[in-house]
Write an enzyme that holds these catalytic residues in place. Sequence first.
Site, PDB file in Angstrom:
ATOM      1  N   ARG A  75       0.861  -1.191   0.000  1.00  0.00           N
ATOM      2  CA  ARG A  75       0.000   0.000   0.000  1.00  0.00           C
ATOM      3  C   ARG A  75       0.886   1.226   0.000  1.00  0.00           C
ATOM      4  O   ARG A  75       1.712   1.392   0.895  1.00  0.00           O
ATOM      5  CB  ARG A  75      -0.912   0.008   1.228  1.00  0.00           C
ATOM      6  CG  ARG A  75      -1.738   1.260   1.338  1.00  0.00           C
ATOM      7  CD  ARG A  75      -2.560   1.364   2.610  1.00  0.00           C
ATOM      8  NE  ARG A  75      -3.153   2.690   2.654  1.00  0.00           N
ATOM      9  CZ  ARG A  75      -3.352   3.388   3.772  1.00  0.00           C
ATOM     10  NH1 ARG A  75      -3.005   2.881   4.940  1.00  0.00           N
ATOM     11  NH2 ARG A  75      -3.891   4.581   3.713  1.00  0.00           N
ATOM     12  N   HIS A 119      -3.430  10.922   0.799  1.00  0.00           N
ATOM     13  CA  HIS A 119      -2.881  10.683   2.146  1.00  0.00           C
ATOM     14  C   HIS A 119      -2.359  12.006   2.673  1.00  0.00           C
ATOM     15  O   HIS A 119      -1.170  12.192   2.918  1.00  0.00           O
ATOM     16  CB  HIS A 119      -1.791   9.611   2.096  1.00  0.00           C
ATOM     17  CG  HIS A 119      -1.506   8.952   3.429  1.00  0.00           C
ATOM     18  ND1 HIS A 119      -1.529   7.581   3.609  1.00  0.00           N
ATOM     19  CD2 HIS A 119      -1.193   9.482   4.637  1.00  0.00           C
ATOM     20  CE1 HIS A 119      -1.225   7.307   4.871  1.00  0.00           C
ATOM     21  NE2 HIS A 119      -1.027   8.437   5.515  1.00  0.00           N
ATOM     22  N   GLU A 164      -7.710   8.181   6.290  1.00  0.00           N
ATOM     23  CA  GLU A 164      -8.063   8.800   7.568  1.00  0.00           C
ATOM     24  C   GLU A 164      -8.623  10.223   7.490  1.00  0.00           C
ATOM     25  O   GLU A 164      -8.021  11.179   8.056  1.00  0.00           O
ATOM     26  CB  GLU A 164      -6.851   8.788   8.478  1.00  0.00           C
ATOM     27  CG  GLU A 164      -6.338   7.394   8.780  1.00  0.00           C
ATOM     28  CD  GLU A 164      -5.299   7.361   9.880  1.00  0.00           C
ATOM     29  OE1 GLU A 164      -4.873   6.243  10.236  1.00  0.00           O
ATOM     30  OE2 GLU A 164      -4.943   8.437  10.405  1.00  0.00           O
ATOM     31  N   ASN A 286      -7.580   1.535   9.856  1.00  0.00           N
ATOM     32  CA  ASN A 286      -6.253   1.787  10.422  1.00  0.00           C
ATOM     33  C   ASN A 286      -6.410   1.700  11.933  1.00  0.00           C
ATOM     34  O   ASN A 286      -7.122   2.512  12.526  1.00  0.00           O
ATOM     35  CB  ASN A 286      -5.743   3.174  10.032  1.00  0.00           C
ATOM     36  CG  ASN A 286      -5.451   3.283   8.555  1.00  0.00           C
ATOM     37  OD1 ASN A 286      -5.620   2.338   7.792  1.00  0.00           O
ATOM     38  ND2 ASN A 286      -5.018   4.465   8.129  1.00  0.00           N
ATOM     39  N   TYR A 288      -4.670   1.405  15.759  1.00  0.00           N
ATOM     40  CA  TYR A 288      -3.459   1.568  16.588  1.00  0.00           C
ATOM     41  C   TYR A 288      -3.734   1.373  18.073  1.00  0.00           C
ATOM     42  O   TYR A 288      -2.982   0.731  18.781  1.00  0.00           O
ATOM     43  CB  TYR A 288      -2.828   2.949  16.354  1.00  0.00           C
ATOM     44  CG  TYR A 288      -2.151   3.040  15.016  1.00  0.00           C
ATOM     45  CD1 TYR A 288      -2.824   3.532  13.907  1.00  0.00           C
ATOM     46  CD2 TYR A 288      -0.853   2.588  14.841  1.00  0.00           C
ATOM     47  CE1 TYR A 288      -2.212   3.571  12.663  1.00  0.00           C
ATOM     48  CE2 TYR A 288      -0.224   2.625  13.601  1.00  0.00           C
ATOM     49  CZ  TYR A 288      -0.920   3.121  12.512  1.00  0.00           C
ATOM     50  OH  TYR A 288      -0.322   3.160  11.285  1.00  0.00           O
ATOM     51  N   GLU A 360      -3.709  -0.422   8.217  1.00  0.00           N
ATOM     52  CA  GLU A 360      -2.544   0.017   8.980  1.00  0.00           C
ATOM     53  C   GLU A 360      -2.615  -0.538  10.395  1.00  0.00           C
ATOM     54  O   GLU A 360      -3.680  -0.498  11.022  1.00  0.00           O
ATOM     55  CB  GLU A 360      -2.472   1.546   9.113  1.00  0.00           C
ATOM     56  CG  GLU A 360      -1.965   2.306   7.914  1.00  0.00           C
ATOM     57  CD  GLU A 360      -1.857   3.809   8.188  1.00  0.00           C
ATOM     58  OE1 GLU A 360      -2.010   4.576   7.233  1.00  0.00           O
ATOM     59  OE2 GLU A 360      -1.660   4.205   9.371  1.00  0.00           O
TER      60      GLU A 360
HETATM   61  O1  LIG Z   1      -2.468   6.662  10.620  1.00  0.00           O
HETATM   62  C1  LIG Z   1      -1.858   7.671  10.357  1.00  0.00           C
HETATM   63  O2  LIG Z   1      -1.765   8.614  11.086  1.00  0.00           O
HETATM   64  C2  LIG Z   1      -1.272   7.762   9.080  1.00  0.00           C
HETATM   65  O3  LIG Z   1      -2.002   7.018   8.242  1.00  0.00           O
HETATM   66  C3  LIG Z   1       0.167   7.408   8.997  1.00  0.00           C
HETATM   67  O4  LIG Z   1       0.550   8.298   8.014  1.00  0.00           O
HETATM   68  C4  LIG Z   1       0.954   7.599  10.255  1.00  0.00           C
HETATM   69  O5  LIG Z   1       2.271   7.841   9.922  1.00  0.00           O
HETATM   70  C5  LIG Z   1       0.916   6.359  11.091  1.00  0.00           C
HETATM   71  O6  LIG Z   1      -0.298   6.052  11.430  1.00  0.00           O
HETATM   72  C6  LIG Z   1       1.661   6.504  12.379  1.00  0.00           C
HETATM   73  O7  LIG Z   1       1.141   7.529  13.109  1.00  0.00           O
END
Ligand SMILES: O=C(O)[C@H](O)[C@@H](O)[C@H](O)[C@H](O)CO
Length: 446
Positions: A75, A119, A164, A286, A288, A360
Amino acid sequence: PPFPEFPRDFLWGVSTSAHQIEGAADERGASVWDAFTAVPGNVKDGSTAAVACDHYHRYREDVALVRDLGVDAYRFSVSWPRVLPTGAGAVNPAGLDFYDRLVDELCAAGVRPVPTLFHWDTPLVVQQAGGWLNRRTAEKFAEYAAVVAARIGDRVTKWITLNEPAEHTLLGHALGQHAPGERLLFDALPAAHHQLLAHGLAVRALRAAGARDIGIANSHGPTWPASGAEDDTAAADFYDLLLNRLFADPLLLGAYPEGIGELMPSRDLAADLKVISEPLDWYGINFYQPTKVGAPLPEGTAAEFAGVTLPPELPFSPRPIDGYPVTAFGWPVVPDALPELLAVFRDRYGDRLPPLVITENGCSYDGLDDQDRIAYLDGHLRALHGALESGADVRGYFVWSLIDNFEWAEGYRQRFGLVHVDHATQVRTPKASYHWLRETLRARRP
Ligand SMILES: O=C(O)[C@H](O)[C@@H](O)[C@H](O)[C@H](O)CO
């Protein structure tokens, strides 16, 4: 315990984005991030991405790293100002040629190209005309999507419209932490609406160009109330509405959450929502971390979020999550929050939810012997496998990121790569996590 067995057709990938790795800023039109990083203090280490990882000149080497990692897909994002320096009209032939060569290199390496069309690097000329606060930008984005599809659509079989829109709206337009650096708070909502409109128009433009297998990469995470108290749960609900539901409901349900639609700038909201909810082939997440949220803190007590001091008028305050390991970026490591999020999505969207892909997931840690990153990825993949076992329809997983890169307002201080980059010499060195993932993927192929 042995690494779990994922379905044979599960799509394994790795992700990057144009502004964070390409460099060669002088060979493209300027973007909002070039202007933002030129302002002292906007980036914590004072750096810019003018050169970044010089991927524009070293893409063959990076594609070889992707190939040798053994993933199925890569990607990347297409830089709108590299293809259309002013955002519309005249094409930059060298820009299109670059993505043409990159796609050829990937196909020759047996890796599926998965381009993200946006992006966060809005052409500066488009920003000067109002950027995402201007509805015209959504139409320009669809025209740009058609230009890219016409050039690489014959070899690209999986597309992502936006990355995002929630983060770009929150950090770039509400809080001023990212480009374009607007501090509009709730007056940033038009930027959300116009990005979602751009998404829908781009889906139509891609389909018209014969593209199939189209999705979006939205940022999502579970929202945990700071306590069971009414004011904390109400604050967490509102945060969840703003950061999760506002960006998923219109795409999947064709309607904004209660009370949001009327705040959006539209002469015909129903018609706009028809465009925004253009059916998708899949939905990208995405993921985290979870976010803990409570009622606004007492007068004079500043709430912090993503390194930003939040304005007191916000009706919620993010709270630290204790009891979990944290990454070098201070983010809590909570693998079980991923299946929790997937269950929330299944309950909320049911059969309106297309197949999912984790577009992500990753972490910031220093060093070549990155055992913490291996533990992070292993933990999230085992949790994801558990979710598959209990029926979640997730078809793929992309690690963020292939190489250490420009982490937006953090500059080069946060390293998310499976491959270390010496930003002085541009030397790439696979980390322990790269070798771990390669062995793990190799094991699945008898
Ligand atoms: O999710 C995001 O913020 C973006 O897609 C990425 O560009 C970041 O770099 C990654 O997530 C780490 O923060």
